[in-house]
Write a protein that holds these residues in place. Structure first.
Motif, short mmCIF file in Angstrom:
data_model
loop_
_atom_site.label_atom_id
_atom_site.label_comp_id
_atom_site.label_asym_id
_atom_site.label_seq_id
_atom_site.Cartn_x
_atom_site.Cartn_y
_atom_site.Cartn_z
N VAL A 16 0.85 -1.19 0.00
CA VAL A 16 0.00 0.00 0.00
C VAL A 16 0.88 1.24 0.00
N VAL A 17 0.60 2.15 -0.90
CA VAL A 17 1.30 3.44 -0.94
C VAL A 17 0.36 4.49 -0.36
N PHE A 18 0.87 5.33 0.53
CA PHE A 18 0.01 6.36 1.12
C PHE A 18 0.80 7.65 1.27
N ASP A 19 0.07 8.73 1.51
CA ASP A 19 0.70 10.03 1.66
C ASP A 19 1.66 10.00 2.85
N CYS A 20 2.88 10.48 2.61
CA CYS A 20 3.92 10.46 3.62
C CYS A 20 3.51 11.27 4.85
N PRO A 21 3.42 10.65 6.03
CA PRO A 21 3.03 11.39 7.23
C PRO A 21 4.01 12.52 7.58
N CYS A 22 5.30 12.31 7.29
CA CYS A 22 6.28 13.36 7.59
C CYS A 22 6.04 14.58 6.71
N ARG A 23 5.82 14.35 5.41
CA ARG A 23 5.55 15.47 4.51
C ARG A 23 4.22 16.14 4.87
N ALA A 24 3.23 15.32 5.24
CA ALA A 24 1.92 15.88 5.59
C ALA A 24 2.01 16.78 6.82
N ALA A 25 3.02 16.56 7.66
CA ALA A 25 3.17 17.36 8.89
C ALA A 25 3.83 18.71 8.63
N ARG A 26 4.44 18.88 7.44
CA ARG A 26 5.17 20.12 7.13
C ARG A 26 4.27 21.15 6.47
N LYS A 27 4.62 22.42 6.68
CA LYS A 27 3.84 23.50 6.07
C LYS A 27 4.04 23.56 4.57
N ASN A 28 5.26 23.33 4.13
CA ASN A 28 5.57 23.38 2.70
C ASN A 28 6.29 22.09 2.30
N PRO A 29 5.54 20.98 2.21
CA PRO A 29 6.17 19.70 1.96
C PRO A 29 6.66 19.53 0.52
N CYS A 30 7.62 18.62 0.38
CA CYS A 30 8.05 18.23 -0.96
C CYS A 30 6.95 17.39 -1.62
N SER A 31 7.00 17.26 -2.90
CA SER A 31 6.02 16.46 -3.61
C SER A 31 6.74 15.43 -4.47
N PRO A 32 6.03 14.37 -4.85
CA PRO A 32 4.64 14.05 -4.54
C PRO A 32 4.49 13.57 -3.10
N MET A 33 3.27 13.51 -2.65
CA MET A 33 3.01 13.10 -1.28
C MET A 33 2.95 11.58 -1.14
N ASP A 34 2.36 10.91 -2.13
CA ASP A 34 2.08 9.48 -1.98
C ASP A 34 3.29 8.62 -2.35
N VAL A 35 4.24 8.53 -1.41
CA VAL A 35 5.48 7.80 -1.67
C VAL A 35 5.85 6.81 -0.55
N CYS A 36 5.16 6.83 0.57
CA CYS A 36 5.45 5.89 1.65
C CYS A 36 4.79 4.55 1.35
N MET A 37 5.51 3.46 1.61
CA MET A 37 5.00 2.12 1.30
C MET A 37 4.88 1.28 2.56
N VAL A 38 3.74 0.62 2.70
CA VAL A 38 3.56 -0.37 3.76
C VAL A 38 3.54 -1.73 3.07
N VAL A 39 4.35 -2.65 3.57
CA VAL A 39 4.57 -3.93 2.90
C VAL A 39 4.11 -5.08 3.78
N GLY A 40 3.27 -5.97 3.23
CA GLY A 40 2.85 -7.17 3.94
C GLY A 40 1.69 -6.93 4.89
N GLU A 41 1.18 -8.04 5.42
CA GLU A 41 0.03 -8.00 6.32
C GLU A 41 0.44 -8.27 7.77
N PRO A 42 -0.32 -7.72 8.73
CA PRO A 42 -1.60 -7.03 8.59
C PRO A 42 -1.49 -5.53 8.33
N PHE A 43 -0.26 -5.03 8.15
CA PHE A 43 -0.03 -3.59 8.10
C PHE A 43 -0.64 -2.93 6.86
N ALA A 44 -0.45 -3.55 5.69
CA ALA A 44 -0.94 -2.92 4.46
C ALA A 44 -2.44 -2.69 4.51
#
Length: 321
Positions: free
Chosen positions: A139-167
């Motif tokens: 699962v790829v989701f918006d990076c929580p670190c970037r989401a926490a910043r006022k002027n984040p780098c892009s793109p946002m959706d670059v963090c990956m969760v791998v395997g279960e049950p996490f994905a």
């Protein structure tokens, strides 16, 4: 089954079931669930960007000025805790730097894995297991670190969760900010992040069932782990490689230094200087050299690389003996 679990989504129930098998106490199970259920709020608090944290920090600084003894008492309590348990914050939550080729192998492994990485690879006391159930569930989701910043780098959706049950846990609770991808799509994201000069970290956390669960692809201006590393909290382990320069091919243009997230490179007098103590062996600089003068070389003094396929082979061979 606890009737209260019927109120949870299926992925959350699987998370609690696995935590029960591992003997997690209730507080640790709840903490892990909160982290994976609300990653954006959690990281915002951890990075100090949450408004409530900023307010409490101002109040704490005000009290420290009024009562200077508070500072010494807090430091003594922290030292006593470390001496009593031997556990640092970084032992519970940390990342292993990986060059792109190795990160690609991790998302393309295509087989279930259950092993513990040796300390020569992941040098932390806790959270060293690599347990991949349904490794093709990514699962790829918006990076929580970037989401926490006022002027984040892009793109946002670059963090990956791998395997279960996490994905599934992240996807089911963050449907608007997450999506399921194939291993090939994950590879394309890793390559694109490398092209931007960003760094791959395989992340481990005690609350994530004590094991690997995600690949962070981030930059020094947004990543909370990189910020912690810069401030002396060793949350990141080097890849096991160091960058090497071919002095004859290098023209000292400095293009590679622009992409170094750790401040390890500096061009001076038409030559490249490498601060080996800062180099994490991520390889983000290698492809940025127009003269192909840079390469990664193994450096055992900086730990061993996280080569999952090699670790699996070693584990199988050890089991046969």
């Amino acid at each position: 089954m606890n009737p209260l679990r019927l109120l949870l989504k299926p992925s959350a129930r699987r998370f609690f079931d696995e935590a029960d098998l591992l003997g997690f106490p209730l507080g640790k199970k709840l903490h892990g669930y909160l982290y994976l259920r609300w990653p954006y709020t959690y990281i915002k608090i951890l990075s100090g960007e949450h408004p409530l944290v900023k307010l409490l920090a101002r109040g704490s600084r005000w009290l420290d000025r009024l009562f200077p003894s508070r500072v010494d008492a807090r430091r003594k309590a922290m030292r006593a805790s470390r001496n009593a348990t031997g556990i640092r914050f970084a032992d519970t939550y940390h990342g292993k730097v990986m060059p792109t080729d190795e990160a690609i192998k991790l998302v393309k492994i295509g087989r279930e894995v259950s092993l513990t990485a040796p300390e020569s690879v992941v040098p932390y006391a806790l959270a060293r297991d690599i347990v991949l159930k349904n490794p093709d569930h990514i699962v790829v989701f918006d990076c929580p670190c970037r989401a926490a910043r006022k002027n984040p780098c892009s793109p946002m959706d670059v963090c990956m969760v791998v395997g279960e049950p996490f994905a599934s846990l992240v996807l089911e609770h963050n449907e608007k900010r997450a999506r399921r991808v194939t291993p090939d799509e994950a590879v394309a994201i890793l390559k694109a992040e490398n092209a931007r000069g960003h760094v791959h970290h395989a992340f481990f956390k005690d609350l994530a069932l004590g094991r690997f669960y995600a690949i962070c692809n981030c930059c020094s201006c947004c990543c909370a782990a990189m910020a912690a590393q810069k401030n002396g909290v060793g949350m990141l382990a080097p890849s096991g490689y160091l960058v090497q320069v071919d002095a004859e091919a290098c023209v000292g243009c400095g293009n590679c230094a622009k992409f170094c997230q750790f401040g390890a490179l500096k061009a001076r007098d038409r030559a490249l200087q490498i601060k080996t103590a800062r180099c994490m062996g991520c390889g983000a600089c290698v492809s940025k050299c127009p003269k192909s003068a840079l390469s990664l070389v193994a450096e055992p003094g900086r730990g061993m690389p996280l080569l999952v396929e090699e670790l699996v082979k070693a584990s199988v061979e050890a089991a046969k003996r």
